[in-house]
Design a protein around this motif. Structure first.
Motif, PDB file in Angstrom:
ATOM      1  N   ILE A  51      86.281  35.201  22.832  1.00 22.36           N
ATOM      2  CA  ILE A  51      85.549  33.995  22.433  1.00 22.36           C
ATOM      3  C   ILE A  51      85.191  33.159  23.659  1.00 22.36           C
ATOM      4  O   ILE A  51      84.087  32.611  23.748  1.00 22.36           O
ATOM      5  CB  ILE A  51      86.373  33.179  21.424  1.00 22.36           C
ATOM      6  CG1 ILE A  51      86.483  33.934  20.109  1.00 22.36           C
ATOM      7  CG2 ILE A  51      85.757  31.806  21.184  1.00 22.36           C
ATOM      8  CD1 ILE A  51      87.457  33.320  19.135  1.00 22.36           C
ATOM      9  N   GLY A  52      86.121  33.058  24.597  1.00 23.56           N
ATOM     10  CA  GLY A  52      85.845  32.294  25.819  1.00 23.56           C
ATOM     11  C   GLY A  52      84.713  32.892  26.630  1.00 23.56           C
ATOM     12  O   GLY A  52      83.863  32.162  27.160  1.00 23.56           O
ATOM     13  N   ALA A  53      84.672  34.205  26.728  1.00 25.75           N
ATOM     14  CA  ALA A  53      83.584  34.851  27.477  1.00 25.75           C
ATOM     15  C   ALA A  53      82.243  34.625  26.788  1.00 25.75           C
ATOM     16  O   ALA A  53      81.232  34.338  27.449  1.00 25.75           O
ATOM     17  CB  ALA A  53      83.863  36.343  27.604  1.00 25.75           C
ATOM     18  N   ALA A  54      82.250  34.737  25.466  1.00 27.54           N
ATOM     19  CA  ALA A  54      80.998  34.510  24.730  1.00 27.54           C
ATOM     20  C   ALA A  54      80.572  33.045  24.816  1.00 27.54           C
ATOM     21  O   ALA A  54      79.374  32.748  24.925  1.00 27.54           O
ATOM     22  CB  ALA A  54      81.168  34.919  23.275  1.00 27.54           C
ATOM     23  N   ALA A  55      81.529  32.131  24.775  1.00 34.73           N
ATOM     24  CA  ALA A  55      81.198  30.706  24.877  1.00 34.73           C
ATOM     25  C   ALA A  55      80.636  30.366  26.253  1.00 34.73           C
ATOM     26  O   ALA A  55      79.686  29.580  26.365  1.00 34.73           O
ATOM     27  CB  ALA A  55      82.437  29.864  24.594  1.00 34.73           C
ATOM     28  N   MET A  56      81.190  30.947  27.284  1.00 38.20           N
ATOM     29  CA  MET A  56      80.663  30.701  28.635  1.00 38.20           C
ATOM     30  C   MET A  56      79.247  31.241  28.778  1.00 38.20           C
ATOM     31  O   MET A  56      78.393  30.621  29.413  1.00 38.20           O
ATOM     32  CB  MET A  56      81.570  31.331  29.691  1.00 38.20           C
ATOM     33  CG  MET A  56      82.815  30.576  29.920  1.00 38.20           C
ATOM     34  SD  MET A  56      82.359  28.972  30.551  1.00 38.20           S
ATOM     35  CE  MET A  56      83.905  28.187  30.614  1.00 38.20           C
ATOM     36  N   GLY A  57      79.004  32.401  28.197  1.00 42.25           N
ATOM     37  CA  GLY A  57      77.653  32.961  28.234  1.00 42.25           C
ATOM     38  C   GLY A  57      76.662  32.094  27.487  1.00 42.25           C
ATOM     39  O   GLY A  57      75.527  31.879  27.933  1.00 42.25           O
ATOM     40  N   ALA A  58      77.086  31.563  26.341  1.00 39.28           N
ATOM     41  CA  ALA A  58      76.196  30.703  25.567  1.00 39.28           C
ATOM     42  C   ALA A  58      75.962  29.373  26.269  1.00 39.28           C
ATOM     43  O   ALA A  58      74.842  28.840  26.256  1.00 39.28           O
ATOM     44  CB  ALA A  58      76.784  30.463  24.176  1.00 39.28           C
ATOM     45  N   SER A  91      75.988  28.881  29.453  1.00 36.65           N
ATOM     46  CA  SER A  91      75.153  29.049  30.642  1.00 36.65           C
ATOM     47  C   SER A  91      73.671  28.990  30.281  1.00 36.65           C
ATOM     48  O   SER A  91      72.848  28.607  31.101  1.00 36.65           O
ATOM     49  CB  SER A  91      75.471  30.368  31.348  1.00 36.65           C
ATOM     50  OG  SER A  91      75.076  31.458  30.536  1.00 36.65           O
ATOM     51  N   GLU A  92      73.360  29.364  29.047  1.00 40.92           N
ATOM     52  CA  GLU A  92      71.967  29.277  28.602  1.00 40.92           C
ATOM     53  C   GLU A  92      71.629  27.909  28.024  1.00 40.92           C
ATOM     54  O   GLU A  92      70.525  27.415  28.205  1.00 40.92           O
ATOM     55  CB  GLU A  92      71.697  30.355  27.545  1.00 40.92           C
ATOM     56  CG  GLU A  92      71.764  31.760  28.111  1.00 40.92           C
ATOM     57  CD  GLU A  92      71.525  32.811  27.041  1.00 40.92           C
ATOM     58  OE1 GLU A  92      71.133  32.448  25.920  1.00 40.92           O
ATOM     59  OE2 GLU A  92      71.734  33.995  27.341  1.00 40.92           O
ATOM     60  N   ASN A  93      72.597  27.305  27.317  1.00 38.57           N
ATOM     61  CA  ASN A  93      72.346  26.010  26.683  1.00 38.57           C
ATOM     62  C   ASN A  93      73.643  25.205  26.768  1.00 38.57           C
ATOM     63  O   ASN A  93      74.621  25.506  26.086  1.00 38.57           O
ATOM     64  CB  ASN A  93      71.926  26.208  25.226  1.00 38.57           C
ATOM     65  CG  ASN A  93      71.496  24.921  24.567  1.00 38.57           C
ATOM     66  OD1 ASN A  93      71.514  23.863  25.194  1.00 38.57           O
ATOM     67  ND2 ASN A  93      71.110  25.017  23.310  1.00 38.57           N
ATOM     68  N   ALA A  94      73.651  24.150  27.584  1.00 34.40           N
ATOM     69  CA  ALA A  94      74.859  23.367  27.822  1.00 34.40           C
ATOM     70  C   ALA A  94      75.297  22.575  26.600  1.00 34.40           C
ATOM     71  O   ALA A  94      76.443  22.149  26.513  1.00 34.40           O
ATOM     72  CB  ALA A  94      74.647  22.425  28.994  1.00 34.40           C
TER      73      ALA A  94
END
Length: 106
Positions: free
Chosen positions: A64-71, A73-76
């Motif tokens: 979840i943390g990796a997916a949240a960081m990826g999201a 990075s595209e939209n703060a």
């Protein structure tokens, strides 16, 4: 990797149950045997409940943390929406600890 981990876990469980059974075979009455074997299995069950819940919670927080960081990075603006999901995954560890405590009490 997961299969090896599960095999090692199963071997440890069987060895500990065999050790409790061998230790309880020395006593004379059936009541003492059941009391000793149930207490050993109780500790093993509590350890497995807490350990497996924490491993599962850690894996969930990592994904979840990796997916949240990826999201993010595209939209703060998504940071506030991703944080509760990490908290839900950490709650798995707390439930495992609660189950372990309940096993030890009863």
């Amino acid at each position: 990797m997961k299969k090896r981990f599960l095999c090692v876990l199963a071997i440890l469980a069987f060895c500990s149950i065999a050790a409790v059974a061998a230790e309880s075979a020395d006593s004379t009455t059936a009541t003492e045997v059941s009391a000793k074997s149930s207490s050993g299995v109780k500790y093993l069950a509590a350890a497995l409940a807490v350990g497996l819940a924490c491993i599962g919670g850690g894996m969930a927080v990592g994904k979840i943390g990796a997916a949240a960081m990826g999201a993010m990075s595209e939209n703060a603006e998504l940071s506030g929406k991703a944080l509760p999901f990490v908290g839900l995954a950490e709650g798995i560890c707390l439930w495992g600890m609660l189950v372990g405590v309940l096993i030890l009490i009863m």
